[in-house]
Scaffold this motif. Structure first.
Motif, PDB file in Angstrom:
ATOM      1  N   ARG A  66      13.395  73.134 -79.105  1.00 25.61           N
ATOM      2  CA  ARG A  66      14.122  72.511 -80.214  1.00 25.61           C
ATOM      3  C   ARG A  66      13.433  72.843 -81.531  1.00 25.61           C
ATOM      4  NH1 ARG A  66      11.665  67.816 -81.986  1.00 25.61           N
ATOM      5  NH2 ARG A  66       9.866  67.150 -80.755  1.00 25.61           N
ATOM      6  N   LEU A  67      14.182  72.741 -82.603  1.00 23.26           N
ATOM      7  CA  LEU A  67      13.658  72.963 -83.951  1.00 23.26           C
ATOM      8  C   LEU A  67      13.374  71.600 -84.569  1.00 23.26           C
ATOM      9  CD1 LEU A  67      16.016  75.777 -85.220  1.00 23.26           C
ATOM     10  CD2 LEU A  67      13.610  76.006 -84.615  1.00 23.26           C
ATOM     11  N   THR A  68      12.145  71.415 -84.994  1.00 24.22           N
ATOM     12  CA  THR A  68      11.771  70.102 -85.509  1.00 24.22           C
ATOM     13  C   THR A  68      12.337  69.824 -86.884  1.00 24.22           C
ATOM     14  OG1 THR A  68       9.728  71.018 -86.429  1.00 24.22           O
ATOM     15  CG2 THR A  68       9.632  70.157 -84.185  1.00 24.22           C
ATOM     16  N   ALA A  69      12.705  70.869 -87.652  1.00 18.80           N
ATOM     17  CA  ALA A  69      13.277  70.665 -88.984  1.00 18.80           C
ATOM     18  C   ALA A  69      14.715  70.189 -88.868  1.00 18.80           C
ATOM     19  CB  ALA A  69      13.222  71.949 -89.799  1.00 18.80           C
ATOM     20  N   LYS A  70      15.087  69.266 -89.709  1.00 15.82           N
ATOM     21  CA  LYS A  70      16.466  68.776 -89.710  1.00 15.82           C
ATOM     22  C   LYS A  70      17.263  69.508 -90.770  1.00 15.82           C
ATOM     23  CE  LYS A  70      17.643  64.721 -88.877  1.00 15.82           C
ATOM     24  NZ  LYS A  70      17.964  63.283 -88.946  1.00 15.82           N
ATOM     25  N   PRO A  71      18.478  69.873 -90.488  1.00 21.98           N
ATOM     26  CA  PRO A  71      19.278  70.607 -91.470  1.00 21.98           C
ATOM     27  C   PRO A  71      19.667  69.736 -92.654  1.00 21.98           C
ATOM     28  CG  PRO A  71      20.650  69.966 -89.613  1.00 21.98           C
ATOM     29  CD  PRO A  71      19.238  69.585 -89.252  1.00 21.98           C
ATOM     30  N   VAL A  72      19.756  70.356 -93.817  1.00 22.12           N
ATOM     31  CA  VAL A  72      20.270  69.651 -94.986  1.00 22.12           C
ATOM     32  C   VAL A  72      21.773  69.514 -94.885  1.00 22.12           C
ATOM     33  CG1 VAL A  72      20.517  69.751 -97.478  1.00 22.12           C
ATOM     34  CG2 VAL A  72      18.348  70.377 -96.422  1.00 22.12           C
ATOM     35  N   SER A  73      22.443  70.558 -94.418  1.00 23.47           N
ATOM     36  CA  SER A  73      23.881  70.505 -94.222  1.00 23.47           C
ATOM     37  C   SER A  73      24.222  71.361 -93.021  1.00 23.47           C
ATOM     38  CB  SER A  73      24.618  70.985 -95.472  1.00 23.47           C
ATOM     39  OG  SER A  73      25.987  70.735 -95.360  1.00 23.47           O
ATOM     40  N   GLY A  74      25.436  71.290 -92.566  1.00 27.21           N
ATOM     41  CA  GLY A  74      25.796  71.924 -91.312  1.00 27.21           C
ATOM     42  C   GLY A  74      26.279  73.339 -91.453  1.00 27.21           C
ATOM     43  N   SER A  75      26.604  73.928 -90.302  1.00 24.49           N
ATOM     44  CA  SER A  75      27.150  75.271 -90.252  1.00 24.49           C
ATOM     45  C   SER A  75      28.090  75.368 -89.065  1.00 24.49           C
ATOM     46  CB  SER A  75      26.030  76.309 -90.141  1.00 24.49           C
ATOM     47  OG  SER A  75      25.272  76.086 -88.968  1.00 24.49           O
ATOM     48  N   VAL A  76      28.911  76.419 -89.080  1.00 29.66           N
ATOM     49  CA  VAL A  76      29.898  76.661 -88.033  1.00 29.66           C
ATOM     50  C   VAL A  76      29.637  78.043 -87.471  1.00 29.66           C
ATOM     51  CG1 VAL A  76      32.349  76.804 -87.476  1.00 29.66           C
ATOM     52  CG2 VAL A  76      31.561  75.193 -89.203  1.00 29.66           C
ATOM     53  N   TYR A  77      29.634  78.145 -86.150  1.00 30.61           N
ATOM     54  CA  TYR A  77      29.262  79.415 -85.521  1.00 30.61           C
ATOM     55  C   TYR A  77      30.251  79.766 -84.427  1.00 30.61           C
ATOM     56  CZ  TYR A  77      26.758  82.678 -82.485  1.00 30.61           C
ATOM     57  OH  TYR A  77      26.405  83.749 -81.704  1.00 30.61           O
ATOM     58  N   ARG A  78      30.512  81.074 -84.329  1.00 26.20           N
ATOM     59  CA  ARG A  78      31.248  81.613 -83.195  1.00 26.20           C
ATOM     60  C   ARG A  78      30.652  82.972 -82.868  1.00 26.20           C
ATOM     61  NH1 ARG A  78      37.637  81.669 -83.409  1.00 26.20           N
ATOM     62  NH2 ARG A  78      37.146  79.427 -83.532  1.00 26.20           N
ATOM     63  N   ALA A  79      30.412  83.202 -81.608  1.00 27.62           N
ATOM     64  CA  ALA A  79      29.766  84.442 -81.179  1.00 27.62           C
ATOM     65  C   ALA A  79      30.720  85.618 -81.308  1.00 27.62           C
ATOM     66  CB  ALA A  79      29.277  84.293 -79.739  1.00 27.62           C
ATOM     67  N   GLY A  80      30.152  86.792 -81.419  1.00 27.13           N
ATOM     68  CA  GLY A  80      30.918  88.007 -81.502  1.00 27.13           C
ATOM     69  C   GLY A  80      30.013  89.217 -81.444  1.00 27.13           C
ATOM     70  N   ASP A  81      30.636  90.400 -81.285  1.00 28.60           N
ATOM     71  CA  ASP A  81      29.843  91.632 -81.279  1.00 28.60           C
ATOM     72  C   ASP A  81      29.184  91.865 -82.628  1.00 28.60           C
ATOM     73  OD1 ASP A  81      30.617  92.184 -78.627  1.00 28.60           O
ATOM     74  OD2 ASP A  81      32.510  93.025 -79.350  1.00 28.60           O
ATOM     75  N   VAL A  82      29.887  91.540 -83.683  1.00 24.85           N
ATOM     76  CA  VAL A  82      29.344  91.596 -85.044  1.00 24.85           C
ATOM     77  C   VAL A  82      29.613  90.229 -85.671  1.00 24.85           C
ATOM     78  CG1 VAL A  82      29.429  92.676 -87.314  1.00 24.85           C
ATOM     79  CG2 VAL A  82      29.750  94.067 -85.270  1.00 24.85           C
ATOM     80  N   VAL A  83      28.560  89.568 -86.086  1.00 25.04           N
ATOM     81  CA  VAL A  83      28.686  88.230 -86.652  1.00 25.04           C
ATOM     82  C   VAL A  83      28.615  88.326 -88.173  1.00 25.04           C
ATOM     83  CG1 VAL A  83      27.699  85.920 -86.777  1.00 25.04           C
ATOM     84  CG2 VAL A  83      27.686  87.166 -84.608  1.00 25.04           C
ATOM     85  N   ILE A  84      29.631  87.800 -88.835  1.00 26.35           N
ATOM     86  CA  ILE A  84      29.711  87.799 -90.287  1.00 26.35           C
ATOM     87  C   ILE A  84      29.216  86.456 -90.802  1.00 26.35           C
ATOM     88  CG2 ILE A  84      31.241  87.982 -92.280  1.00 26.35           C
ATOM     89  CD1 ILE A  84      33.137  89.627 -90.544  1.00 26.35           C
ATOM     90  N   GLY A  85      28.329  86.480 -91.787  1.00 27.82           N
ATOM     91  CA  GLY A  85      27.857  85.253 -92.396  1.00 27.82           C
ATOM     92  C   GLY A  85      28.795  84.775 -93.483  1.00 27.82           C
ATOM     93  N   GLY A  86      28.779  83.487 -93.737  1.00 27.76           N
ATOM     94  CA  GLY A  86      29.616  82.912 -94.782  1.00 27.76           C
ATOM     95  C   GLY A  86      28.905  81.781 -95.487  1.00 27.76           C
ATOM     96  N   LEU A  87      28.971  81.764 -96.801  1.00 23.91           N
ATOM     97  CA  LEU A  87      28.356  80.721 -97.617  1.00 23.91           C
ATOM     98  C   LEU A  87      29.452  80.027 -98.412  1.00 23.91           C
ATOM     99  CD1 LEU A  87      25.267  82.745 -98.929  1.00 23.91           C
ATOM    100  CD2 LEU A  87      25.301  81.076 -97.059  1.00 23.91           C
TER     101      LEU A  87
END
Length: 904
Positions: A66-87
């Motif tokens: 587990r990661l001990t740091a807590k997120p400031v805000s969330g994110s949405v993820y879906r797997a793929g051959d090429v993953v595109i980031g979004g801000l």
């Protein structure tokens, strides 16, 4: 989120990039931008090479890390051959950062949810799914995505981007710790300041960004941001279009309002550059504060209300500060202003709320190109907060509670709040909320194009044939292990058509062609705002701009209705006046001064008066050039007519006297007065009278030469005859003395020779005068009444020649006067010396008084004085010499006998 990345976020605050939720960079943050970027990368490289414990990974416990740091805000993820980031700025207010670097702040979450930004995120997901369904576009390859909330803060945006590209994103829901793939390309950010921070950090590593809403022209600098692309036009084009709009509508006195971030600062700077030399002036330039300040916002509203500028250009985003200003404007009931909106808020429905329309109805602004994306509406309304959706999307709860004003779940906060519990039967319907409104898909369409640009770049990579590639001796990219630099290369060359039919490509700076719609805020009968397209503006580097606005469709703000509002510092000066800039104020503030004499301004609002051309002068109103009056003594003038009649009358009287003497030539009186000299004298007098006519009329070379020569020769001839007669009378009486025989020297032949010799001298003087420096026509400027005149006159050419002519006449006249004076006591009946003396006195008096009168007379009166002198002296000679004789010949013939003449 890891402890390492938490340190990145905290350090970003310490370097002046405080995540206050306003989406801006402090002044110190701008200065320390490069330091921040370098620091972030040093920490990133360090974190990538240390054991898992540095990241807070714990291998003990339930068999899961587990990661001990807590997120400031969330994110949405879906797997793929090429993953595109979004801000995406799903929230716009971030918590205060940890400043001491000793602990990880608990329960740090962003607040103030924005439905529009969440729609952007969903549009990215929609585009990814649409591309994955299209087997012709990317066959045998699936796109994935990892989208994070930036909280509209530079520090959190940078932290999210670093986590994406390093594969250490902590807040991915539904994945095992450490399994998140590295992201080779990022879509975002929405704001210029955050995009600058991330692009400058990722740029040295050729990690590409494709922004959908960062419009700052500074991001077109390929040296500082070599891997930055965007599907939204640069503000340089918007500023150019705004300047065109202001000039075309005649709005020369405007106010500026901007945000204290790179978007606002660079936008206003570009607009001011475009307005230079255009005649448009800025009445004020106000900046919304970075930190909430009711006093500052009230001051800005007071400035807007009190300024005479009725047009306000607002370069602001969809922040709480902008909304606060709008609320203050409405509160102060400022309804006489025309608002010009930038693309960030012109279609922002929150600002266009019915309560704001009394002040903002008629707003006109630049909106990004709109498109209808088929299928997006149903895709947006599919969401529901059941178990599956809520687990994969941490933002859905905020959307649901924001949209339906209820609360999901039961906890203490719900108990203390006034919100009701959600029933679960709520349904998202298309068009009923800002999130589900697909009527104004502008920024959403840019997100859509960004995903497709990346997809087509990958397609071009897949089409590469081994040996024909551009990397390492013809190698093609490995689709399963894409390198960011490869994506940058292929992004530069994409050229495709979107599913809605628009052609798209990036230019050399990574910018798309600029395309804007003019949006006008209309008020519907229901009292709501309607965004009506009233024109368009197309622009790109190296091509002419296309600017069109349908004036008939526009509803103008400021209460002007169908009439274009007038916004000027000073009203246009009327014709006949010019602008005089008021000291210490912009050039648009001026006084109106009348044009000087000889200058005109024939249009309204003339900056300068125009000098009239040669021989033209301004009319009394200074609105037109009219020909100057040409001043010369003409035969049509009253004075010219009078002098002509007098001249002809004198010549006629002389001719009558000549006829009388000729008819009575055998009488004693005529014989006694030397009839031959009398005839010559009368002939010369007639010439003297007629030469006055030569002085009347427009001067030309021949008349100028003839005037003074004819005058000089005729008068010398006349005075020579009179001098000869005086000498003969004087000698005749002196010859009667014993021992004197002087008459033998004054025979008629000798008299003729003397007259000829005296006249010949004058002729020689005139010939030399004409040969060396003859009189010539000339123009002289003068004034008479209220306007100037062109005085046409004859210049004497040679003052010496003119003086010799007059001087010789004066010499002969003086000599004649002297001799006549000596003969005044001779016998009266035969002696006419008294008449000659009196005539010479008149002659000399006339010509002596002529000199000052000639010098002081203006214009045509100069010539009139000379004519008067000629006529006066001629009449003096005629009446003094021949009137007594004609009286005797015609009326007293008994005296015309030899006996009577010799009686005394």
């Amino acid at each position: 989120m890891s402890l390492c990345l938490q340190s990145v976020l905290s350090a970003s605050s310490w370097f002046g990039l405080s995540p206050t939720g306003d989406g801006t960079l402090p002044v110190f943050g701008l200065v320390s931008l490069q330091v921040m970027s370098l620091w972030g990368w040093l920490w990133l490289l360090y974190c990538l090479h240390v054991p898992g414990s540095v990241w807070g990974l714990d291998g003990g416990g339930e068999g899961a890390c587990r990661l001990t740091a807590k997120p400031v805000s969330g994110s949405v993820y879906r797997a793929g051959d090429v993953v595109i980031g979004g801000l995406f700025p799903i929230h716009v207010e971030a918590p205060l950062p940890e400043q001491e670097f000793r602990s990880i702040k608990e329960d740090s979450t962003c607040t103030i949810f924005k439905q529009r930004a969440y729609r952007w995120l969903q549009t990215m997901i929609f585009a990814v799914e649409e591309i994955n369904r299209d087997q012709a576009l990317l066959p045998n390859l699936t796109l994935g995505f990892l989208a994070a909330d930036t909280c509209r803060t530079e520090g959190i945006t940078l932290g999210a981007a670093l986590a994406m590209v390093s594969g250490k994103e902590a807040s991915v829901v539904g994945t095992e710790c450490g399994t998140t793939p590295e992201v080779p390309v990022i879509i975002g950010d929405a704001h210029s300041s955050a995009s600058m921070v991330v692009a400058q950090t990722l740029g040295p590593f050729d990690l590409p960004m494709v922004s959908y809403f960062a419009t700052c022209a500074c991001l077109s600098d390929t040296w500082r941001y070599p891997s930055f692309f965007r599907t939204v036009p640069s503000d340089a084009f918007q500023a150019r279009g705004m300047a065109k709009l202001l000039r075309q509508l005649g709005w020369v006195w405007v106010g500026l309002v901007s945000e204290d971030d790179d978007y606002g600062k660079f936008g206003v700077q570009l607009l001011l550059q475009e307005l230079q030399g255009s005649g448009v002036c800025v009445a004020y330039s106000e900046v919304l504060p970075k930190l909430p300040s009711k006093r500052k916002i009230r001051h800005i509203a007071d400035t807007i209300r009190g300024s005479t500028a009725r047009v306000v250009v607002a370069f602001v985003g969809f922040t709480g500060h902008a909304e606060g200003l709008m609320e203050e404007v409405v509160r102060q009931n400022i309804t006489d202003k025309q608002w010009i909106a930038s693309e960030a808020w012109v279609t922002y429905s929150t600002i266009a709320a019915p309560t704001n329309l009394p002040s903002f109805a008629g707003t006109i602004g630049f909106a990004l190109k709109k498109a209808d994306i088929p299928g997006l509406g149903p895709f947006l309304t599919r969401l529901h907060p059941d178990g599956d959706y809520q687990k994969s999307d941490p933002f859905l709860r905020d959307l649901w509670e924001e949209m339906f004003v209820c609360s999901l779940g039961v906890d203490l906060s719900v108990t203390l709040s006034s919100r009701r519990l959600c029933t679960g039967s709520e349904v998202i319907r298309e068009g009923e909320s800002q999130y589900a409104d697909v009527s104004q898909l502008r920024a959403s369409y840019n997100v859509y194009k960004a995903v497709y640009a990346i997809a087509y770049a990958i397609q071009d990579m897949m089409a590469c044939r081994p040996g024909d590639g551009v990397f390492n001796g013809g190698q093609c990219p490995d689709i399963r292990k894409l390198q960011p630099s490869q994506i940058v290369h292929y992004l530069r060359g994409v050229n495709f058509s979107t599913p809605v039919g628009e052609s798209f490509h990036f230019d050399m700076k990574g910018d798309p062609p600029a395309s804007y719609d003019f949006i006008n805020w209309h008020v519907t009968p229901e009292g709501t705002a309607e965004f009506v397209q009233v024109g368009h503006f197309l622009s790109s580097e190296g091509s002419d701009d296309q600017f069109h606005i349908d004036m008939d469709k526009v509803v103008w703000g400021g209460g002007s209705g169908d009439e274009v509002l007038v916004s000027v510092c000073s009203a246009d000066c009327p014709p006949g006046t010019r602008h005089a800039v008021q000291k210490g104020r912009p050039v648009c503030c001026f006084d109106c001064l009348s044009c000087a004499e000889g200058e005109i301004s024939n249009t309204t609002g003339s900056v300068e008066c125009i000098r009239c051309p040669e021989r033209f002068w301004s009319n009394p109103d200074r609105t037109a050039c009219i020909p100057q009056l040409v001043d010369f003594l003409s035969f049509s003038d009253t004075m010219g007519v009078i002098l002509s009649v007098i001249s002809v009358s004198g010549a006629t009287l002389t001719a009558g006297a000549l006829a009388t003497f000729l008819y009575h030539r055998h009488t004693a009186l005529v014989k006694a007065n030397n009839s031959e000299l009398s005839f010559l004298l009368l002939l010369s007098l007639k010439i003297c009278f007629l030469c006055a006519l030569v002085f009347i009329g427009q001067p030309n070379p021949w008349t100028c030469m003839l005037r003074h020569t004819l005058f000089g020769i005729s008068f010398v001839f006349c005075i020579s005859c009179l001098l000869s007669r005086t000498v003969v009378v004087l000698v005749a009486f002196r010859a009667t003395l014993p021992g004197e025989n002087l008459m033998r020297y004054f025979s008629p032949t000798q008299q003729r020779m003397g007259i000829s010799l005296c006249t010949l001298i004058q002729v020689l003087i005139c010939v030399l005068w004409l040969a060396l420096a003859p009189p010539r026509p000339a123009e002289r400027r003068g004034r008479e009444g209220r306007g100037p005149r062109v005085i046409l006159e004859c210049e004497v050419g040679s003052v010496v020649g003119f003086s010799l002519v007059l001087g010789y006449i004066g010499l002969l006249a003086s000599l004649c006067l002297l001799l006549a004076f000596l003969a005044r006591k001779l016998p009266d009946n035969f002696n006419e010396a008294k008449f000659i003396t009196f005539s010479m006195l008149i002659f000399c008096a006339v010509w002596i008084s002529f000199i000052p009168a000639y010098v002081s007379s203006p214009g045509k009166y100069t010539v009139a004085v000379e004519i008067f002198a000629i006529l006066a002296s001629s009449f003096g000679l005629l009446f003094c010499l021949f009137a007594p004789k004609c009286y005797i010949i015609l009326l007293r013939p008994e005296r015309n006998t030899k006996k009577h003449i010799m009686s005394k």
